[in-house]
Design a protein around this motif. Structure first.
Motif, PDB file in Angstrom:
ATOM      1  N   VAL A 118     105.551  -4.153  22.808  1.00 39.85           N
ATOM      2  CA  VAL A 118     104.081  -3.039  22.995  1.00 39.85           C
ATOM      3  C   VAL A 118     104.989  -2.501  22.295  1.00 39.85           C
ATOM      4  N   LYS A 119     105.875  -1.772  22.368  1.00 39.36           N
ATOM      5  CA  LYS A 119     106.063  -0.304  22.249  1.00 39.36           C
ATOM      6  C   LYS A 119     106.204  -0.657  20.042  1.00 39.36           C
ATOM      7  N   HIS A 120     106.225  -2.005  19.802  1.00 41.18           N
ATOM      8  CA  HIS A 120     105.959  -1.374  18.067  1.00 41.18           C
ATOM      9  C   HIS A 120     104.182  -1.629  18.330  1.00 41.18           C
ATOM     10  N   ILE A 121     103.574  -1.317  19.060  1.00 42.72           N
ATOM     11  CA  ILE A 121     102.501  -1.979  18.833  1.00 42.72           C
ATOM     12  C   ILE A 121     102.066  -0.289  18.931  1.00 42.72           C
ATOM     13  N   GLY A 122     102.432   0.303  20.366  1.00 37.16           N
ATOM     14  CA  GLY A 122     102.274   1.742  20.659  1.00 37.16           C
ATOM     15  C   GLY A 122     102.643   3.098  19.234  1.00 37.16           C
ATOM     16  N   HIS A 123     103.790   2.170  19.014  1.00 35.68           N
ATOM     17  CA  HIS A 123     103.874   3.235  17.706  1.00 35.68           C
ATOM     18  C   HIS A 123     103.412   2.984  16.624  1.00 35.68           C
ATOM     19  N   LEU A 124     102.404   2.382  15.994  1.00 33.28           N
ATOM     20  CA  LEU A 124     101.606   1.822  15.133  1.00 33.28           C
ATOM     21  C   LEU A 124     100.418   2.338  15.716  1.00 33.28           C
ATOM     22  N   LEU A 125      99.916   2.686  16.771  1.00 38.79           N
ATOM     23  CA  LEU A 125      98.805   3.221  16.856  1.00 38.79           C
ATOM     24  C   LEU A 125      99.230   4.302  16.913  1.00 38.79           C
ATOM     25  N   GLN A 126     100.379   5.073  17.079  1.00 39.73           N
ATOM     26  CA  GLN A 126     100.394   6.493  17.289  1.00 39.73           C
ATOM     27  C   GLN A 126     100.682   6.627  15.107  1.00 39.73           C
ATOM     28  N   ALA A 127     100.877   6.071  14.310  1.00 46.20           N
ATOM     29  CA  ALA A 127     101.049   6.436  12.983  1.00 46.20           C
ATOM     30  C   ALA A 127     100.040   6.414  12.526  1.00 46.20           C
ATOM     31  N   ILE A 128      98.584   5.571  12.961  1.00 46.81           N
ATOM     32  CA  ILE A 128      97.256   5.228  12.852  1.00 46.81           C
ATOM     33  C   ILE A 128      96.988   6.617  12.596  1.00 46.81           C
ATOM     34  N   GLU A 129      96.981   7.637  13.998  1.00 46.89           N
ATOM     35  CA  GLU A 129      96.169   8.638  15.119  1.00 46.89           C
ATOM     36  C   GLU A 129      96.741   9.804  13.825  1.00 46.89           C
ATOM     37  N   CYS A 130      98.305  10.513  13.827  1.00 46.77           N
ATOM     38  CA  CYS A 130      98.709  10.800  13.429  1.00 46.77           C
ATOM     39  C   CYS A 130      99.630  11.158  12.535  1.00 46.77           C
ATOM     40  N   GLU A 131     100.009  10.063  11.251  1.00 47.48           N
ATOM     41  CA  GLU A 131     100.611   9.849   9.650  1.00 47.48           C
ATOM     42  C   GLU A 131      99.643   9.697   9.088  1.00 47.48           C
ATOM     43  N   GLY A 132      98.257   9.585   9.011  1.00 49.74           N
ATOM     44  CA  GLY A 132      97.595   9.754   8.302  1.00 49.74           C
ATOM     45  C   GLY A 132      98.058   8.272   7.378  1.00 49.74           C
ATOM     46  N   VAL A 133      98.178   6.927   8.301  1.00 50.59           N
ATOM     47  CA  VAL A 133      98.306   5.873   7.476  1.00 50.59           C
ATOM     48  C   VAL A 133      97.393   4.910   8.090  1.00 50.59           C
ATOM     49  N   ASP A 134      97.051   3.835   7.450  1.00 47.94           N
ATOM     50  CA  ASP A 134      97.147   2.503   8.380  1.00 47.94           C
ATOM     51  C   ASP A 134      97.707   1.653   8.799  1.00 47.94           C
ATOM     52  N   ALA A 135      97.542   0.617   9.219  1.00 47.73           N
ATOM     53  CA  ALA A 135      98.837  -0.430  10.173  1.00 47.73           C
ATOM     54  C   ALA A 135      98.224  -1.382  10.464  1.00 47.73           C
ATOM     55  N   ALA A 136      98.625  -2.808   9.783  1.00 47.72           N
ATOM     56  CA  ALA A 136      98.738  -4.188  10.296  1.00 47.72           C
ATOM     57  C   ALA A 136      99.445  -4.778  10.999  1.00 47.72           C
ATOM     58  N   LEU A 137      99.232  -5.651  11.487  1.00 46.52           N
ATOM     59  CA  LEU A 137     100.173  -6.422  12.496  1.00 46.52           C
ATOM     60  C   LEU A 137     100.329  -7.913  11.782  1.00 46.52           C
ATOM     61  N   VAL A 138     101.324  -8.465  11.516  1.00 46.98           N
ATOM     62  CA  VAL A 138     101.283  -9.945  10.203  1.00 46.98           C
ATOM     63  C   VAL A 138     101.814 -10.961  11.225  1.00 46.98           C
ATOM     64  N   PHE A 139     100.686 -11.800  11.699  1.00 46.99           N
ATOM     65  CA  PHE A 139     102.185 -13.133  12.610  1.00 46.99           C
ATOM     66  C   PHE A 139     101.744 -13.874  11.621  1.00 46.99           C
ATOM     67  N   VAL A 140     102.647 -14.690  11.323  1.00 41.30           N
ATOM     68  CA  VAL A 140     103.504 -15.347  10.167  1.00 41.30           C
ATOM     69  C   VAL A 140     103.897 -16.932  11.381  1.00 41.30           C
ATOM     70  N   ILE A 141     102.942 -18.144  10.934  1.00 46.46           N
ATOM     71  CA  ILE A 141     102.950 -19.111  11.635  1.00 46.46           C
ATOM     72  C   ILE A 141     103.747 -19.801  11.061  1.00 46.46           C
ATOM     73  N   GLN A 142     105.056 -20.493  11.622  1.00 50.46           N
ATOM     74  CA  GLN A 142     105.878 -20.855  11.297  1.00 50.46           C
ATOM     75  C   GLN A 142     106.738 -22.229  11.916  1.00 50.46           C
ATOM     76  N   HIS A 143     105.038 -22.898  12.374  1.00 50.20           N
ATOM     77  CA  HIS A 143     105.438 -24.084  13.068  1.00 50.20           C
ATOM     78  C   HIS A 143     104.487 -25.344  12.126  1.00 50.20           C
ATOM     79  N   THR A 144     104.443 -25.986  12.334  1.00 43.81           N
ATOM     80  CA  THR A 144     103.229 -27.358  11.488  1.00 43.81           C
ATOM     81  C   THR A 144     101.983 -27.242  12.543  1.00 43.81           C
ATOM     82  N   GLY A 145     102.443 -27.320  13.970  1.00 43.94           N
ATOM     83  CA  GLY A 145     101.138 -27.658  14.892  1.00 43.94           C
ATOM     84  C   GLY A 145     100.155 -26.354  14.998  1.00 43.94           C
TER      85      GLY A 145
END
Length: 234
Positions: free
Chosen positions: A164-191
């Motif tokens: 939750v903290k990381h999401i908040g910090h990414l949003l802070q960066a988008i709004e205050c630091e002039g950058v884009d931000a992305a969360l990448v979920f990497v699936i490591q399970h065949t199912g």
């Protein structure tokens, strides 16, 4: 898309998981009957991936002087094969980016790892630069191994105030630091074929993610192709 092997885990030795404990350790019974203590390269809850009696695969330690002679790499769950080597998710993203396989990140030409942001409160897994828009992109990479029904995967696999903290910090960066931000979920399970926020495990995380997406956070899913000893981009 299938690429060349990203990480080589061979040679591997099969065993049966006795128990996982102290986050970094597990006891495994080898085919010869010996029980050995192995290093577990995953500090998370590993929900569904650490059931006693599960079939697992171990890799000999690269350093002959290592405290533990084996490292745990794969586990067979009721829904398929999972790679519990969580750092592999970051390696997969880096390889996929450098080989130009990530359409969502086309236009970026360089990547730096472990970059502080949000006034140093967090450290991004990657910072992508060189885009024609001149806007850099912070990237957080998350390994997904919790498999539910019908090919659904969930993140997180336990309550994660840090997430939750990381999401908040990414949003802070988008709004205050002039950058884009992305969360990448990497699936490591065949199912797992799709990923959802685990609202049934941590509703606050799911709510924070939904709110941040509405405010500009990008979310992407990258799936690995797994087989014992092989780790590929799919």
């Amino acid at each position: 898309m299938t690429g060349t092997p990203l990480l080589s885990f061979e040679p591997l030795t099969e065993g049966i998981l006795i128990k996982r404990y102290k986050r970094f350790l597990a006891d495994v019974q080898l085919p010869c009957g010996d029980i050995v203590t192995v290093h577990c390269p995953n500090t998370g809850a590993m929900t569904g991936c650490a059931e006693p009696g599960s079939r697992v695969w171990l890799q000999p330690a690269a350093n002959p002087k290592a405290k533990y002679a084996w490292g745990w790499r794969f586990v067979e769950t009721g829904q398929g094969l999972a790679n519990i080597y969580s750092a592999g998710a970051n390696a997969l993203f880096a390889e996929a980016f450098s080989s130009g396989r990530l359409d969502a990140f086309k236009g970026y030409t360089s990547m730096r790892r472990e970059v502080p942001y949000a006034g140093g409160a967090s450290r991004a897994d990657a910072l992508l630069s060189g885009h024609p828009s001149a806007r850099d992109c912070l990237v957080e990479v998350k390994s997904v191994t919790l498999c539910g029904d019908n090919g659904l995967g969930y993140f997180p696999d336990t309550r994660s105030e840090r997430g939750v903290k990381h999401i908040g910090h990414l949003l802070q960066a988008i709004e205050c630091e002039g950058v884009d931000a992305a969360l990448v979920f990497v699936i490591q399970h065949t199912g797992i074929d799709r990923v959802l926020p685990a609202a049934h495990i941590h509703p606050e995380y799911a709510a924070a993610l939904e709110a941040s997406v509405a405010k500009g956070l990008h979310v992407h899913v990258l799936k690995a192709e797994l087989d014992a000893g092989i780790y590929r981009i799919k």
